[in-house]
Motif scaffolding. Sequence first.
Motif, mmCIF file in Angstrom:
data_model
loop_
_atom_site.group_PDB
_atom_site.id
_atom_site.type_symbol
_atom_site.label_atom_id
_atom_site.label_comp_id
_atom_site.label_asym_id
_atom_site.label_seq_id
_atom_site.Cartn_x
_atom_site.Cartn_y
_atom_site.Cartn_z
ATOM 1 N N GLN A 179 20.338 52.151 93.990
ATOM 2 C CA GLN A 179 21.751 52.027 94.357
ATOM 3 C C GLN A 179 21.905 50.836 95.298
ATOM 4 O O GLN A 179 21.257 50.779 96.338
ATOM 5 C CB GLN A 179 22.276 53.294 95.034
ATOM 6 N N ASP A 217 22.233 62.568 84.819
ATOM 7 C CA ASP A 217 21.852 61.602 85.857
ATOM 8 C C ASP A 217 20.363 61.270 85.895
ATOM 9 O O ASP A 217 19.846 60.832 86.922
ATOM 10 C CB ASP A 217 22.290 62.096 87.250
ATOM 11 N N GLN A 218 19.677 61.471 84.782
ATOM 12 C CA GLN A 218 18.278 61.063 84.727
ATOM 13 C C GLN A 218 17.861 60.808 83.279
ATOM 14 O O GLN A 218 18.509 61.261 82.341
ATOM 15 C CB GLN A 218 17.364 62.129 85.342
ATOM 16 N N ASN A 273 13.735 55.904 85.059
ATOM 17 C CA ASN A 273 14.170 56.772 86.157
ATOM 18 C C ASN A 273 14.122 56.040 87.495
ATOM 19 O O ASN A 273 14.876 56.363 88.413
ATOM 20 C CB ASN A 273 13.332 58.047 86.198
ATOM 21 N N LYS A 274 13.241 55.063 87.587
ATOM 22 C CA LYS A 274 13.264 54.208 88.782
ATOM 23 C C LYS A 274 14.598 53.472 88.828
ATOM 24 O O LYS A 274 15.210 53.309 89.885
ATOM 25 C CB LYS A 274 12.111 53.206 88.736
ATOM 26 N N ALA A 295 17.372 54.498 87.442
ATOM 27 C CA ALA A 295 18.460 55.456 87.676
ATOM 28 C C ALA A 295 18.606 55.800 89.153
ATOM 29 O O ALA A 295 19.690 56.189 89.609
ATOM 30 C CB ALA A 295 18.210 56.731 86.874
ATOM 31 N N ASN A 296 17.529 55.660 89.920
ATOM 32 C CA ASN A 296 17.569 56.010 91.337
ATOM 33 C C ASN A 296 17.960 54.843 92.237
ATOM 34 O O ASN A 296 18.075 55.001 93.456
ATOM 35 C CB ASN A 296 16.197 56.540 91.779
ATOM 36 N N ASN A 326 24.492 51.305 90.470
ATOM 37 C CA ASN A 326 23.458 52.341 90.452
ATOM 38 C C ASN A 326 23.058 52.660 89.011
ATOM 39 O O ASN A 326 23.567 52.074 88.061
ATOM 40 C CB ASN A 326 23.933 53.603 91.179
ATOM 41 N N GLY A 327 22.126 53.605 88.871
ATOM 42 C CA GLY A 327 21.632 53.947 87.541
ATOM 43 C C GLY A 327 22.706 54.456 86.615
ATOM 44 O O GLY A 327 22.689 54.182 85.416
ATOM 45 N N THR A 328 23.650 55.194 87.160
ATOM 46 C CA THR A 328 24.730 55.742 86.337
ATOM 47 C C THR A 328 25.521 54.623 85.674
ATOM 48 O O THR A 328 25.968 54.739 84.535
ATOM 49 C CB THR A 328 25.660 56.614 87.196
#
Length: 242
Positions: free
Chosen positions: A188, A121-122, A182-183, A185-186, A201-203
């Motif tokens: 949503q 998740d990152q 990572n921005k 990924a965070n 979302n990032g996922t």
Amino acid sequence: PGTRINELDCGKMTAKEAVDAWKKETEKYKLTITFRGEESETIAGKDFDYSYQDDGEIEGFLKEQNAFLWMKYWFEPSDYELNSGIVYNEEKLEKSLSKLTHLSEDTQEASVDAKVVYKEDQFVIKEEKQGTTIDTDVLSKAVEKVLQEGEEALDVEKADGYVKPAVTKDSELLAKQEKQLNKLANVQVTYELPEGDKVLNGTTVHNWLVLDDDGHYSLVQHKMNPKIQQHANKLAAAAAPH
């Protein structure tokens, strides 16, 4: 007494005797080349006509000494290094090197550049991997140097003879890319749509990103709600390195 030429004991010899001793020494010359993994291979000097041709350098060593002070040489050994006189057949040397297993393209493994990957998740930087591909130009110069110096060992690693990864984990571009991704990924966003809520979302978005050969991410186009597509494009653009 106590005179050494390239570690060969030539004490109490005439210049001619020292030359003959050095010629005989080169006849049995072998070079051991050590590769990664403590693996080594050896080439024999006789296979590429490695020899010493007297050019007067050894005679010069003798002239530097004072025969009237011979007693001091028992306590103060004299060490000399040959800077010339070593000859060999370059074509035969290249052929000898080409026969080494570690220089075969079939056994060499290419290095792998460091890159940003999505894990747990990152986004994180995956460290580069050192390969075993030989930089033949660097190796040839290193071999030439040790041959001229009469050395019998060469460490390819220490000679900087391997092709290095172009991108390492310390790359500023990767660090910036990791931060930007990572921005992403965070993020949503929940869309209220007629067919029901959709979460972006990032996922989800990271699966739409592909990394090209230049290390840049781009968005793979999918058939999706235009509003989500538009927002996804913005997120992907924000993740691209500048």
